[in-house]
Write an enzyme that holds these catalytic residues in place. Structure first.
Site, PDB file in Angstrom:
ATOM      1  N   CYS A 407       0.831  -1.227   0.000  1.00 28.40           N
ATOM      2  CA  CYS A 407       0.000   0.000   0.000  1.00 28.40           C
ATOM      3  C   CYS A 407       0.851   1.255   0.000  1.00 28.40           C
ATOM      4  O   CYS A 407       0.418   2.298   0.492  1.00 28.40           O
ATOM      5  CB  CYS A 407      -0.935   0.054   1.206  1.00 28.40           C
ATOM      6  SG  CYS A 407      -2.187  -1.196   1.204  1.00 28.40           S
ATOM      7  N   ASN A 408       2.076   1.164  -0.496  1.00 26.85           N
ATOM      8  CA  ASN A 408       2.953   2.343  -0.532  1.00 26.85           C
ATOM      9  C   ASN A 408       3.506   2.466  -1.956  1.00 26.85           C
ATOM     10  O   ASN A 408       4.691   2.191  -2.208  1.00 26.85           O
ATOM     11  CB  ASN A 408       4.082   2.184   0.488  1.00 26.85           C
ATOM     12  CG  ASN A 408       4.904   3.460   0.644  1.00 26.85           C
ATOM     13  OD1 ASN A 408       5.018   4.257  -0.280  1.00 26.85           O
ATOM     14  ND2 ASN A 408       5.473   3.659   1.817  1.00 26.85           N
TER      15      ASN A 408
END
Ligand SMILES: Cc1ncc(COP(=O)(O)O)c(C=O)c1O
Length: 478
Positions: A407-408
């Site tokens: 999620c980055n």
């Protein structure tokens, strides 16, 4: 349950490696009380043959947290708060006590800071994003290195005509170029709303971005939102030294239980600046249908929609007590030493033809980094071993690691060297419903993700040794 990974590991070689580790890092001995806590409170890890290396995904809970919480539940009658009957008052008493405890844990001045209980860090971040008074002419500044729950705030600021600006990071260390940041901070528009958001620790690379940025940014007119979700499980956050306007975190990342409770720790003056887009049960002092008016409750209450998780919030105190009894500083030191060993060992693994097995993304020294390591593993031919294959295989050894982009996407794209035009091309070629697998196919043979090993409060030498052994078995002879 995993059968047992240990037949694959030779106990004698583990003992030998541990002795060498201790000889090189004698200060590790001082952290060995954690081994006792692990044996007493986390016996299930070894009993079930689990080698847990996903602490940035979630912390782990101690047996006593669960036991004490069930005793608490069985020894009280908890009613819905927001009332003055005895069972309601009892719930409110424990929730309020927990709020004070959270402030004490982070050494926050009770007059200056408030704790808003949320479902998780993402909800805390969303509360800021949706309530920050963005208008045309305002700015949202953020680092490439951010979780998607921070990236998503750009949708709120764009919808209201404000400007989003990303500060890039520089590979291979994946840190921000301070000179670039200085220039960006200088661009706060006087008299307007300027919000700057960054993570205290990257959930991708483990980089610790300086907390000194907070005072710098504030002095130049920025409100500062610190995403502390990946930092606080193994580092002290002292809000008397560093005073951001908003701090977001999830408690399960700190101590595994309860899940479903996080917090927005915010300066009271900063909370007063936010405009909630609606009101709900629990957030108002009074609302009228006929008069079409409402008065938002002051402070944290105005941000806690509906009925909070009043049976689980008191369990947060039990987790804080556990961390306090072990000591955040001691956990930090242990994680630092184990991380140092991995940083030495993994790059040293080489195939028979001399090619490295592991490519680490981010800092390769212990300076300003935490215990989260992102990497890819490569065959002797130089071709990447797909990260999902690594996750599956490591799982067969009883090892839990996480893979993908965590999620980055900003940190991932820079680490993997994916350019804007390559990614834009994939979106255009695949259409608006592009999936992660589509992206992988589109950038093939380029890596589209990584393997993440992360250490935490109960990590021990056997855990990191197991991962090194798993990686070592992938080596190919010449
Ligand atoms: C740095 C960081 N920020 C925010 C989040 C979001 O946390 P949650 O999923 O608990 O809302 C995470 C989760 O991994 C994280 O690592």
């Amino acid at each position: 349950m995993v059968d047992s990974p240990w037949p694959r590991l030779d106990d004698a070689s583990l003992r030998e490696a541990y002795a060498a580790f201790l000889a090189a890092r004698p200060e590790f001995e001082a952290t060995c009380v954690i081994d006792e806590v692990r044996a007493r409170e986390f016996g299930r890890l070894d009993a079930l043959g689990q080698i847990y290396l996903d602490y940035t995904g979630s912390g782990l809970y101690a047996a006593s947290q669960v036991r004490r919480h069930s005793e608490m539940l069985l020894g009280h009658v908890f009613g819905n708060p927001h009332s003055t009957n005895p069972t309601s008052l009892e719930s409110s008493r424990l929730v309020e006590r927990c709020r004070r405890h959270v402030l004490e844990f982070f050494r926050a001045d009770q007059d200056e800071y408030a704790v808003v209980f949320t479902a998780n860090a993402s909800q805390a971040l969303k509360l800021v994003g949706e309530s920050y008074p963005f208008e045309p002419g305002d700015q949202f500044l953020l680092t490439f290195d951010n979780h998607n729950s921070v990236n998503g705030i750009r949708e709120f600021d764009r919808a209201r005509g404000a400007r989003t600006h990303y500060v890039p990071m520089v590979p291979p260390e994946l840190r921000v170029d301070e000179a670039v940041l200085e220039r960006c901070l200088d661009e706060a528009t006087p008299g307007r709303h300027n919000l700057f958001a960054y993570p205290a620790q990257s959930n991708f690379s483990g980089v610790q971005h300086p907390l000194e940025w907070i005072a710098k940014a504030k002095a130049r007119g920025w409100d500062v939102l610190l995403d502390a979700a990946a930092f606080v499980p193994t580092n002290r956050l002292d809000l008397t030294r560093f005073r951001p306007d908003f701090v977001a975190l999830s408690f399960y990342k700190m101590f595994g239980y309860p899940t479903g409770v996080g917090a927005l720790v915010a300066r009271k003056t900063a909370l007063a600046k936010l405009h909630r887009p609606w009101f709900a049960g629990g957030t108002i002092d009074v609302a009228s249908v006929q008069a079409d008016r409402f008065v938002l409750a002051a402070g944290a209450a105005g941000f806690e929609d509906g009925t909070g998780d009043f049976t689980n919030i008191p369990a947060v105190e039990l987790g804080l007590e556990l961390l306090e009894s072990v000591g955040v500083e001691l956990i930090h030191e242990r994680v630092r030493l184990l991380t140092g060993w991995l940083l030495e060992e993994l790059p040293a693994l080489r195939h028979g033809n001399g090619r490295p097995l592991v490519r680490l993304y981010g800092p390769t020294s212990l300076e300003r980094r935490g215990g989260t390591l992102a990497m890819n593993l490569y065959a002797a031919s130089g071709r990447v071993i797909e990260h999902d294959q690594v996750e599956r295989q490591a799982g067969e050894w009883g090892i839990s690691v996480r893979t993908g982009c965590f999620c980055n996407p900003g940190a991932g794209e820079l680490a993997l060297g994916l350019t804007r035009s390559e990614i834009e091309h994939c979106f255009t070629a695949t259409g608006s419903r592009m999936t992660y697998d589509d992206l992988r196919r589109c950038v093939d043979p380029h890596e589209a993700g990584a393997v993440r090993v992360s250490l935490g409060s109960m990590s021990n030498f056997a855990d990191v040794f197991a991962f090194r052994e798993y990686a070592r078995h992938l080596l190919e002879a010449a």
